[in-house]
Write a protein that holds these residues in place. Structure first.
Motif, PDB file in Angstrom:
ATOM      1  N   GLY A  24       0.772  -1.225   0.000  1.00 19.00           N
ATOM      2  CA  GLY A  24       0.000   0.000   0.000  1.00 19.00           C
ATOM      3  C   GLY A  24       0.806   1.280   0.000  1.00 19.00           C
ATOM      4  N   GLU A  25       2.139   1.170   0.024  1.00 15.51           N
ATOM      5  CA  GLU A  25       2.980   2.364   0.151  1.00 15.51           C
ATOM      6  C   GLU A  25       4.221   2.282  -0.737  1.00 15.51           C
ATOM      7  OE1 GLU A  25       3.895   2.439   4.288  1.00 15.51           O
ATOM      8  OE2 GLU A  25       1.895   3.082   4.898  1.00 15.51           O
ATOM      9  N   SER A  26       4.150   1.579  -1.830  1.00 13.05           N
ATOM     10  CA  SER A  26       5.321   1.432  -2.699  1.00 13.05           C
ATOM     11  C   SER A  26       5.550   2.713  -3.499  1.00 13.05           C
ATOM     12  CB  SER A  26       5.133   0.251  -3.653  1.00 13.05           C
ATOM     13  OG  SER A  26       5.040  -0.965  -2.935  1.00 13.05           O
ATOM     14  N   PHE A  27       6.819   3.025  -3.709  1.00 14.08           N
ATOM     15  CA  PHE A  27       7.139   4.210  -4.509  1.00 14.08           C
ATOM     16  C   PHE A  27       8.577   4.115  -5.006  1.00 14.08           C
ATOM     17  CE2 PHE A  27       8.647   5.349  -0.296  1.00 14.08           C
ATOM     18  CZ  PHE A  27       9.822   6.057  -0.535  1.00 14.08           C
ATOM     19  N   LEU A  28       8.861   4.882  -6.027  1.00  8.32           N
ATOM     20  CA  LEU A  28      10.229   5.085  -6.463  1.00  8.32           C
ATOM     21  C   LEU A  28      10.528   6.569  -6.378  1.00  8.32           C
ATOM     22  CD1 LEU A  28      10.250   6.510  -9.483  1.00  8.32           C
ATOM     23  CD2 LEU A  28       9.889   4.178 -10.272  1.00  8.32           C
ATOM     24  N   ALA A  29      11.794   6.885  -6.293  1.00  9.77           N
ATOM     25  CA  ALA A  29      12.203   8.283  -6.201  1.00  9.77           C
ATOM     26  C   ALA A  29      13.574   8.436  -6.831  1.00  9.77           C
ATOM     27  CB  ALA A  29      12.232   8.748  -4.745  1.00  9.77           C
ATOM     28  N   GLY A  30      13.837   9.634  -7.255  1.00 11.23           N
ATOM     29  CA  GLY A  30      15.148   9.919  -7.813  1.00 11.23           C
ATOM     30  C   GLY A  30      15.490  11.376  -7.622  1.00 11.23           C
ATOM     31  N   GLY A  31      16.771  11.640  -7.416  1.00 11.06           N
ATOM     32  CA  GLY A  31      17.182  13.022  -7.264  1.00 11.06           C
ATOM     33  C   GLY A  31      18.243  13.218  -6.223  1.00 11.06           C
ATOM     34  N   PHE A  32      18.025  14.243  -5.386  1.00  8.31           N
ATOM     35  CA  PHE A  32      19.054  14.698  -4.466  1.00  8.31           C
ATOM     36  C   PHE A  32      18.426  14.830  -3.081  1.00  8.31           C
ATOM     37  CE2 PHE A  32      19.769  15.861  -8.767  1.00  8.31           C
ATOM     38  CZ  PHE A  32      21.108  15.572  -8.985  1.00  8.31           C
ATOM     39  N   TRP A  33      18.659  13.804  -2.242  1.00  6.04           N
ATOM     40  CA  TRP A  33      17.990  13.707  -0.942  1.00  6.04           C
ATOM     41  C   TRP A  33      18.548  14.721   0.054  1.00  6.04           C
ATOM     42  CZ3 TRP A  33      18.235   9.755  -4.296  1.00  6.04           C
ATOM     43  CH2 TRP A  33      17.104   8.954  -4.448  1.00  6.04           C
ATOM     44  N   GLY A  34      19.859  14.760   0.193  1.00 10.84           N
ATOM     45  CA  GLY A  34      20.470  15.647   1.183  1.00 10.84           C
ATOM     46  C   GLY A  34      21.742  16.264   0.665  1.00 10.84           C
ATOM     47  N   PRO A  35      21.633  17.208  -0.272  1.00  7.93           N
ATOM     48  CA  PRO A  35      22.839  17.826  -0.802  1.00  7.93           C
ATOM     49  C   PRO A  35      23.647  18.504   0.301  1.00  7.93           C
ATOM     50  CG  PRO A  35      20.852  18.832  -1.751  1.00  7.93           C
ATOM     51  CD  PRO A  35      20.411  17.786  -0.800  1.00  7.93           C
ATOM     52  N   ASP A  36      24.973  18.419   0.216  1.00 12.11           N
ATOM     53  CA  ASP A  36      25.792  19.095   1.219  1.00 12.11           C
ATOM     54  C   ASP A  36      25.659  20.607   1.065  1.00 12.11           C
ATOM     55  OD1 ASP A  36      27.559  19.942  -0.830  1.00 12.11           O
ATOM     56  OD2 ASP A  36      28.813  18.162  -0.581  1.00 12.11           O
ATOM     57  N   LYS A  37      26.239  21.329   1.987  1.00 12.56           N
ATOM     58  CA  LYS A  37      26.068  22.780   2.045  1.00 12.56           C
ATOM     59  C   LYS A  37      26.484  23.468   0.751  1.00 12.56           C
ATOM     60  CE  LYS A  37      27.441  26.768   4.878  1.00 12.56           C
ATOM     61  NZ  LYS A  37      28.249  27.198   6.045  1.00 12.56           N
ATOM     62  N   GLU A  38      27.611  23.019   0.192  1.00 12.49           N
ATOM     63  CA  GLU A  38      28.123  23.646  -1.030  1.00 12.49           C
ATOM     64  C   GLU A  38      27.219  23.359  -2.226  1.00 12.49           C
ATOM     65  OE1 GLU A  38      29.949  21.822   1.084  1.00 12.49           O
ATOM     66  OE2 GLU A  38      31.057  23.490   1.997  1.00 12.49           O
ATOM     67  N   ASP A  39      26.788  22.105  -2.371  1.00 15.30           N
ATOM     68  CA  ASP A  39      25.915  21.743  -3.490  1.00 15.30           C
ATOM     69  C   ASP A  39      24.562  22.451  -3.378  1.00 15.30           C
ATOM     70  OD1 ASP A  39      27.819  20.176  -4.655  1.00 15.30           O
ATOM     71  OD2 ASP A  39      26.879  18.260  -4.180  1.00 15.30           O
ATOM     72  N   LEU A  40      24.031  22.523  -2.170  1.00 17.08           N
ATOM     73  CA  LEU A  40      22.735  23.166  -1.968  1.00 17.08           C
ATOM     74  C   LEU A  40      22.810  24.642  -2.366  1.00 17.08           C
ATOM     75  CD1 LEU A  40      19.827  23.032  -0.981  1.00 17.08           C
ATOM     76  CD2 LEU A  40      20.653  23.395   1.347  1.00 17.08           C
ATOM     77  N   TYR A  41      23.885  25.304  -1.963  1.00 15.15           N
ATOM     78  CA  TYR A  41      24.044  26.714  -2.317  1.00 15.15           C
ATOM     79  C   TYR A  41      24.188  26.879  -3.832  1.00 15.15           C
ATOM     80  CZ  TYR A  41      25.975  31.442  -2.503  1.00 15.15           C
ATOM     81  OH  TYR A  41      26.192  32.770  -2.797  1.00 15.15           O
ATOM     82  N   ARG A  42      24.945  25.990  -4.443  1.00 18.08           N
ATOM     83  CA  ARG A  42      25.161  26.074  -5.895  1.00 18.08           C
ATOM     84  C   ARG A  42      23.832  25.898  -6.654  1.00 18.08           C
ATOM     85  NH1 ARG A  42      25.274  27.169 -10.214  1.00 18.08           N
ATOM     86  NH2 ARG A  42      26.645  26.582 -11.940  1.00 18.08           N
ATOM     87  N   ILE A  43      23.023  24.947  -6.221  1.00 16.92           N
ATOM     88  CA  ILE A  43      21.722  24.713  -6.860  1.00 16.92           C
ATOM     89  C   ILE A  43      20.826  25.943  -6.710  1.00 16.92           C
ATOM     90  CG2 ILE A  43      19.586  23.358  -6.730  1.00 16.92           C
ATOM     91  CD1 ILE A  43      21.368  20.970  -5.823  1.00 16.92           C
ATOM     92  N   ARG A  44      20.777  26.481  -5.501  1.00 18.63           N
ATOM     93  CA  ARG A  44      19.930  27.645  -5.258  1.00 18.63           C
ATOM     94  C   ARG A  44      20.373  28.846  -6.087  1.00 18.63           C
ATOM     95  NH1 ARG A  44      19.446  26.891   1.338  1.00 18.63           N
ATOM     96  NH2 ARG A  44      17.499  25.679   1.322  1.00 18.63           N
TER      97      ARG A  44
END
Length: 224
Positions: free
Chosen positions: A101-121
């Motif tokens: 009842g709760e199956s799913f798939l996901a893809g992407g960036f779960w917890g980008p580090d501080k530098e990656d998060l800033y770069r994306i933003r």
């Protein structure tokens, strides 16, 4: 290969009997199902490897880490695995969970580090045109409803304007595309192919984010 209905049935029973005595009694049966599911995930890896470079597959243990959790049930009531892309230039990861009842798939960036998060933003602040086009693409809308999910701030992060046109993306702390499946879909003979097709729909998104995360704000490569 398809997911056998016994997988869903076993996980439902485990959810109702989540204790060590019950699991010990049914451990041989669990081991059989686990071996079959590991093979199922390997076939997904093979399907993705036709168009992508997959470095490794991780099949997660059934045992829960209860040391710091209020929930002391010892076992997960799902099977799950992830697939990592190869090399410094290929970013993004794939994840699939099979749970009644709760199956799913996901893809992407779960917890980008501080530098990656800033770069994306910063990329979104400079221009959100390309990412908007990717999210609005037919396949991304078909499989992921044209949106990214994940935790986000209630307001603008420090250094960003709250009235920025891309603030809905800039506020995010994770950038994940998710597709849910019913038990009927999971047990379908077409499920494995559908998973692979859905994962492949992430490639334009992954290619874009890989470019962002391997260059500086001037577009100069940051990798050797």
């Amino acid at each position: 290969m398809k997911v056998d209905k016994e997988v869903i049935q076993f996980l439902k029973k485990l959810r109702k009997n989540n204790n060590r005595d019950w699991f010990k009694e049914h451990k041989p049966y669990f081991d059989e199902l686990k071996s079959a599911m590991e093979e199922f995930y390997r076939e997904i890896k093979e399907g993705l490897s036709e168009d992508d470079e997959i470095e490794k597959m991780k099949f997660y243990r059934i045992y829960r880490d209860v040391r710091f959790s209020k929930d002391k049930t010892p076992y997960k009531s799902h099977f799950a695995g992830s697939l990592s892309r190869s090399g410094k230039s290929l970013r993004g990861g794939y994840y699939l969970r099979i749970s009644p009842g709760e199956s799913f798939l996901a893809g992407g960036f779960w917890g980008p580090d501080k530098e990656d998060l800033y770069r994306i933003r910063k990329e979104f602040e400079i221009s959100d045109t390309e990412i908007r086009e990717i999210l609005a693409a037919p396949d991304f809308k078909k499989y992921f409803n044209g949106k990214l999910e994940g935790d986000e701030l209630k307001t603008a992060p420090k250094g960003f304007q709250k009235d920025d046109p891309a603030i809905d993306l800039i506020r995010k702390k994770a950038f994940i595309a998710v597709r849910k499946f019913s038990d009927q879909e999971v047990l379908s003979p077409e499920f494995k192919d559908e998973v692979v097709l859905t994962f492949k729909a992430l490639r334009p998104y992954f290619d874009y984010m890989s470019e962002v995360l391997t260059t500086d704000l001037n577009g100069v490569s940051t990798i050797d």
